[in-house]
Write a protein that holds these residues in place. Structure first.
Motif, PDB file in Angstrom:
ATOM      1  N   VAL A  35       6.479   4.530 -10.906  1.00 57.72           N
ATOM      2  CA  VAL A  35       5.820   3.956  -9.927  1.00 57.72           C
ATOM      3  C   VAL A  35       5.857   2.519  -9.351  1.00 57.72           C
ATOM      4  CG1 VAL A  35       3.000   4.300  -9.120  1.00 57.72           C
ATOM      5  CG2 VAL A  35       3.536   5.442  -9.996  1.00 57.72           C
ATOM      6  N   ILE A  36       5.813   2.108  -8.457  1.00 55.25           N
ATOM      7  CA  ILE A  36       6.573   1.470  -7.700  1.00 55.25           C
ATOM      8  C   ILE A  36       5.367   0.523  -7.822  1.00 55.25           C
ATOM      9  CG2 ILE A  36       7.845  -0.394  -6.935  1.00 55.25           C
ATOM     10  CD1 ILE A  36       9.713   1.633  -6.440  1.00 55.25           C
ATOM     11  N   THR A  37       4.032  -0.231  -8.187  1.00 57.35           N
ATOM     12  CA  THR A  37       2.856  -1.081  -8.012  1.00 57.35           C
ATOM     13  C   THR A  37       3.109  -2.412  -6.972  1.00 57.35           C
ATOM     14  OG1 THR A  37       2.900  -2.143 -10.083  1.00 57.35           O
ATOM     15  CG2 THR A  37       2.342  -0.306  -9.822  1.00 57.35           C
ATOM     16  N   LYS A  38       2.643  -3.031  -6.163  1.00 59.08           N
ATOM     17  CA  LYS A  38       2.171  -4.123  -5.454  1.00 59.08           C
ATOM     18  C   LYS A  38       3.036  -4.173  -4.397  1.00 59.08           C
ATOM     19  CE  LYS A  38       1.224  -6.631  -9.774  1.00 59.08           C
ATOM     20  NZ  LYS A  38       1.568  -7.773 -10.437  1.00 59.08           N
ATOM     21  N   ILE A  39       3.200  -2.799  -3.444  1.00 60.31           N
ATOM     22  CA  ILE A  39       4.612  -2.829  -2.675  1.00 60.31           C
ATOM     23  C   ILE A  39       4.074  -3.341  -1.950  1.00 60.31           C
ATOM     24  CG2 ILE A  39       3.525  -0.783  -1.963  1.00 60.31           C
ATOM     25  CD1 ILE A  39       6.585  -1.028  -2.344  1.00 60.31           C
ATOM     26  N   ASP A  40       2.736  -3.674  -1.410  1.00 59.87           N
ATOM     27  CA  ASP A  40       2.185  -5.033  -0.178  1.00 59.87           C
ATOM     28  C   ASP A  40       3.453  -6.676  -0.025  1.00 59.87           C
ATOM     29  OD1 ASP A  40       0.634  -5.148  -2.652  1.00 59.87           O
ATOM     30  OD2 ASP A  40      -0.127  -6.551  -1.633  1.00 59.87           O
ATOM     31  N   VAL A  79       9.161   8.775  -7.658  1.00 60.69           N
ATOM     32  CA  VAL A  79       8.547   7.936  -7.469  1.00 60.69           C
ATOM     33  C   VAL A  79       7.356   7.626  -6.309  1.00 60.69           C
ATOM     34  CG1 VAL A  79       9.635   5.226  -7.349  1.00 60.69           C
ATOM     35  CG2 VAL A  79      10.922   6.918  -7.923  1.00 60.69           C
ATOM     36  N   PHE A  80       6.901   6.715  -6.810  1.00 60.13           N
ATOM     37  CA  PHE A  80       5.746   6.812  -5.401  1.00 60.13           C
ATOM     38  C   PHE A  80       5.282   4.910  -5.850  1.00 60.13           C
ATOM     39  CE2 PHE A  80       4.538  10.975  -7.816  1.00 60.13           C
ATOM     40  CZ  PHE A  80       4.159  11.659  -6.767  1.00 60.13           C
ATOM     41  N   GLU A  81       5.764   5.021  -4.334  1.00 62.37           N
ATOM     42  CA  GLU A  81       5.245   3.418  -4.118  1.00 62.37           C
ATOM     43  C   GLU A  81       4.284   2.786  -4.240  1.00 62.37           C
ATOM     44  OE1 GLU A  81       8.152   2.070  -0.925  1.00 62.37           O
ATOM     45  OE2 GLU A  81      10.080   2.317  -1.946  1.00 62.37           O
ATOM     46  N   VAL A  82       3.480   2.444  -4.509  1.00 62.02           N
ATOM     47  CA  VAL A  82       1.626   2.079  -3.748  1.00 62.02           C
ATOM     48  C   VAL A  82       0.907   0.380  -4.153  1.00 62.02           C
ATOM     49  CG1 VAL A  82       1.247   4.236  -5.324  1.00 62.02           C
ATOM     50  CG2 VAL A  82       0.926   2.118  -6.815  1.00 62.02           C
ATOM     51  N   SER A  83      -0.048   0.696  -3.683  1.00 62.91           N
ATOM     52  CA  SER A  83      -0.675  -0.550  -3.642  1.00 62.91           C
ATOM     53  C   SER A  83      -1.588  -0.953  -3.361  1.00 62.91           C
ATOM     54  CB  SER A  83      -0.406  -1.905  -2.280  1.00 62.91           C
ATOM     55  OG  SER A  83      -1.012  -2.968  -1.906  1.00 62.91           O
ATOM     56  N   VAL A  84      -2.476  -1.029  -4.537  1.00 67.66           N
ATOM     57  CA  VAL A  84      -3.998  -0.899  -4.773  1.00 67.66           C
ATOM     58  C   VAL A  84      -4.458  -1.968  -3.712  1.00 67.66           C
ATOM     59  CG1 VAL A  84      -6.130  -1.685  -5.833  1.00 67.66           C
ATOM     60  CG2 VAL A  84      -3.644  -0.863  -7.274  1.00 67.66           C
ATOM     61  N   TRP A  85      -4.805  -2.957  -3.174  1.00 65.45           N
ATOM     62  CA  TRP A  85      -4.977  -4.210  -2.225  1.00 65.45           C
ATOM     63  C   TRP A  85      -4.875  -3.295  -0.935  1.00 65.45           C
ATOM     64  CZ3 TRP A  85      -7.082  -8.548  -2.629  1.00 65.45           C
ATOM     65  CH2 TRP A  85      -7.620  -8.738  -1.523  1.00 65.45           C
ATOM     66  N   SER A  86      -4.153  -2.901   0.040  1.00 70.96           N
ATOM     67  CA  SER A  86      -3.558  -2.024   1.370  1.00 70.96           C
ATOM     68  C   SER A  86      -4.061  -0.784   0.453  1.00 70.96           C
ATOM     69  CB  SER A  86      -1.966  -2.037   1.563  1.00 70.96           C
ATOM     70  OG  SER A  86      -1.206  -1.577   1.116  1.00 70.96           O
ATOM     71  N   GLY A  87      -3.987   0.177  -0.076  1.00 68.95           N
ATOM     72  CA  GLY A  87      -4.179   1.317  -0.202  1.00 68.95           C
ATOM     73  C   GLY A  87      -2.716   1.988  -0.158  1.00 68.95           C
TER      74      GLY A  87
END
Length: 229
Positions: free
Chosen positions: A166-171, A196-204
Motif C-alpha cells: 500500500v502506497i500511502t499519502k498519495i495526495d 499495489v494500492f495507492e491511497v490517501s486518507v486525506w483525499s479518500g
C-alpha cells in the motif's frame, strides 16, 4: 567465535515456537470466522491514519476490532478508538515487533466469533516483523510517498513476506516529487507481481478499492471455510 552457533540456535528456537503459536492462532481465527490483517511499515507512513479510516468505513457494515503494537504510549490506540471499534494496545517495551504470544494474550476476554475483521497494527519497523507470523490471513506492507522510491529494495525481506503493498499519502506524490516509475521498478525487483494500492486518507483516493479488496478476500476465506465443514 563459538557464540555464533548458539545465537543462531536460540533464534531458530524462538521462531519455531512463534510459528507453532501462530498456527494455533490461525486455527482459532478460522474457527471463529474472523478475517485477520497484519499491517507493517516504518514509523510515519500513516499506518494508524489508514487503519482508523478503514475501521470507520468497514465498521458501517462489519464488526471490526484492532490490536495496536507500540514500544510505548497508548496514543495510537486512543486515536483508533475514535472509530468506535474495539481496540486494545500492546506495549512491547524494547521489543521491535509483535509476536504470536503477544497476540494470543491480548485477545483474552474477546469473543472472536463476534468479529468479522481483526486488524493488527504492528510496531513501526520494516525489519523484525518480517520474521514473525501472527496467524494472519493477509499481511500488508505500507510505504509512504515521503519515504523515497528505493525502500522496497532496502527492505526486501518485508516485501517478500507481504501479500500486498500500500502506497500511502498519495495526495502528496506531486508536491514531494514522488517518482512512481522508480518506486514500482524497485518494488518489482523485490517482489514481482505484488498487488499495489495507492491511497490517501486525506483525499479518500484509493480507499474504495482497498476496502473492496479486503471485503472480497474475507468473502473468499468465508466461502472456503463453509466448504471445508
Amino acid at each position: 567465535m563459538e557464540s555464533m552457533p548458539r545465537i543462531v540456535e536460540i533464534r531458530q528456537n524462538v521462531l519455531k515456537k512463534n510459528d507453532l503459536l501462530a498456527e494455533e492462532l490461525r486455527e482459532r481465527f478460522r474457527e471463529a470466522g474472523v478475517y485477520v490483517v497484519n499491517l507493517v511499515s516504518s514509523p510515519g507512513t500513516g499506518k494508524t491514519a489508514l487503519l482508523r479510516e478503514t475501521l470507520l468505513r468497514l465498521g458501517e457494515r462489519y464488526r471490526v476490532a484492532a490490536l495496536v503494537g507500540d514500544l510505548a504510549t497508548q496514543n495510537d490506540a486512543e486515536r483508533l478508538q475514535e472509530s468506535g471499534a474495539l481496540v486494545r494496545q500492546i506495549t512491547t517495551g524494547t521489543v521491535c515487533h509483535l509476536e504470536a504470544d503477544m497476540i494470543s494474550r491480548a485477545l483474552g476476554g474477546w469473543k472472536l466469533a463476534e468479529l468479522d475483521f481483526l486488524f493488527i497494527e504492528n510496531v513501526g519497523n520494516l525489519v523484525c516483523p518480517a520474521s514473525y507470523d501472527l496467524g494472519e490471513h493477509l499481511r500488508a506492507v505500507l510505504f509512504s510517498v515521503t519515504e523515497g522510491e528505493d525502500k522496497p529494495l532496502k527492505y526486501p525481506t518485508i516485501v517478500n513476506s507481504a501479500d500486498v503493498a500500500v502506497i500511502t499519502k498519495i495526495d502528496l506524490a506531486e508536491p514531494v516529487g514522488f517518482q512512481r516509475d522508480r518506486f514500482y521498478g524497485a518494488l518489482s525487483q523485490a517482489r514481482p507481481g505484488i498487488q499495489v494500492f495507492e491511497v490517501s486518507v486525506w483525499s479518500g483516493e484509493g480507499l474504495p478499492s482497498w476496502l473492496a479488496y479486503l471485503e472480497s478476500e474475507r468473502a473468499t476465506v468465508q466461502k472456503s471455510r463453509t466448504y471445508s465443514r
